[in-house]
Write a protein that holds these residues in place. Structure first.
Motif, PDB file in Angstrom:
ATOM      1  N   ARG A   1      -2.661   3.855   3.913  1.00 42.15           N
ATOM      2  CA  ARG A   1      -3.699   3.062   4.559  1.00 42.15           C
ATOM      3  C   ARG A   1      -4.098   3.697   5.881  1.00 42.15           C
ATOM      4  O   ARG A   1      -3.306   4.368   6.530  1.00 42.15           O
TER       5      ARG A   1
ATOM      6  N   PHE B   1       0.819  -1.208   0.000  1.00 46.36           N
ATOM      7  CA  PHE B   1       0.000   0.000   0.000  1.00 46.36           C
ATOM      8  C   PHE B   1       0.855   1.261   0.000  1.00 46.36           C
ATOM      9  O   PHE B   1       1.905   1.315   0.619  1.00 46.36           O
TER      10      PHE B   1
ATOM     11  N   TYR C   1     -11.167  -0.285   7.547  1.00 47.61           N
ATOM     12  CA  TYR C   1      -9.881  -0.233   6.867  1.00 47.61           C
ATOM     13  C   TYR C   1     -10.041   0.379   5.486  1.00 47.61           C
ATOM     14  O   TYR C   1     -10.877  -0.060   4.689  1.00 47.61           O
ATOM     15  N   THR C   2      -9.242   1.389   5.177  1.00 47.49           N
ATOM     16  CA  THR C   2      -9.213   2.023   3.866  1.00 47.49           C
ATOM     17  C   THR C   2      -7.764   2.088   3.410  1.00 47.49           C
ATOM     18  O   THR C   2      -6.884   2.429   4.203  1.00 47.49           O
ATOM     19  N   ALA C   3      -7.517   1.759   2.121  1.00 44.96           N
ATOM     20  CA  ALA C   3      -6.135   1.751   1.643  1.00 44.96           C
ATOM     21  C   ALA C   3      -6.069   2.040   0.149  1.00 44.96           C
ATOM     22  O   ALA C   3      -7.039   1.847  -0.579  1.00 44.96           O
TER      23      ALA C   3
ATOM     24  N   GLN D   1      -6.536   2.748   9.414  1.00 47.05           N
ATOM     25  CA  GLN D   1      -7.288   1.763  10.175  1.00 47.05           C
ATOM     26  C   GLN D   1      -7.917   2.458  11.380  1.00 47.05           C
ATOM     27  O   GLN D   1      -7.224   3.158  12.102  1.00 47.05           O
TER      28      GLN D   1
END
Length: 59
Positions: A29, A26, A49-51, A31
């Motif tokens: 990211r 990544f 979670y976003t990445a 969290q």
């Protein structure tokens, strides 16, 4: 909301190793802990979670 765990790590060293390994996948990211449940013998964490991927994943 009932969900199914996607990863299970039984020791702190396994958790650290997975976290370090994931950094190469990544560029960014984030969290956020949504829920934390702790019992006498377990800890369960629900994470939002976003990445952004740095590489194409094989699957």
């Amino acid at each position: 909301m009932k969900t199914t765990p996607t990863e299970r790590l039984l020791k702190i060293n396994a958790f650290k190793q997975q976290a370090v390994e994931a950094t190469k996948y990544f560029t960014q990211r984030e969290q956020k802990i949504i829920q934390l449940t702790i019992t006498d013998t377990t800890a369960e964490v629900q994470i939002d979670y976003t990445a952004i991927l740095a590489i194409d994943l094989p699957n």
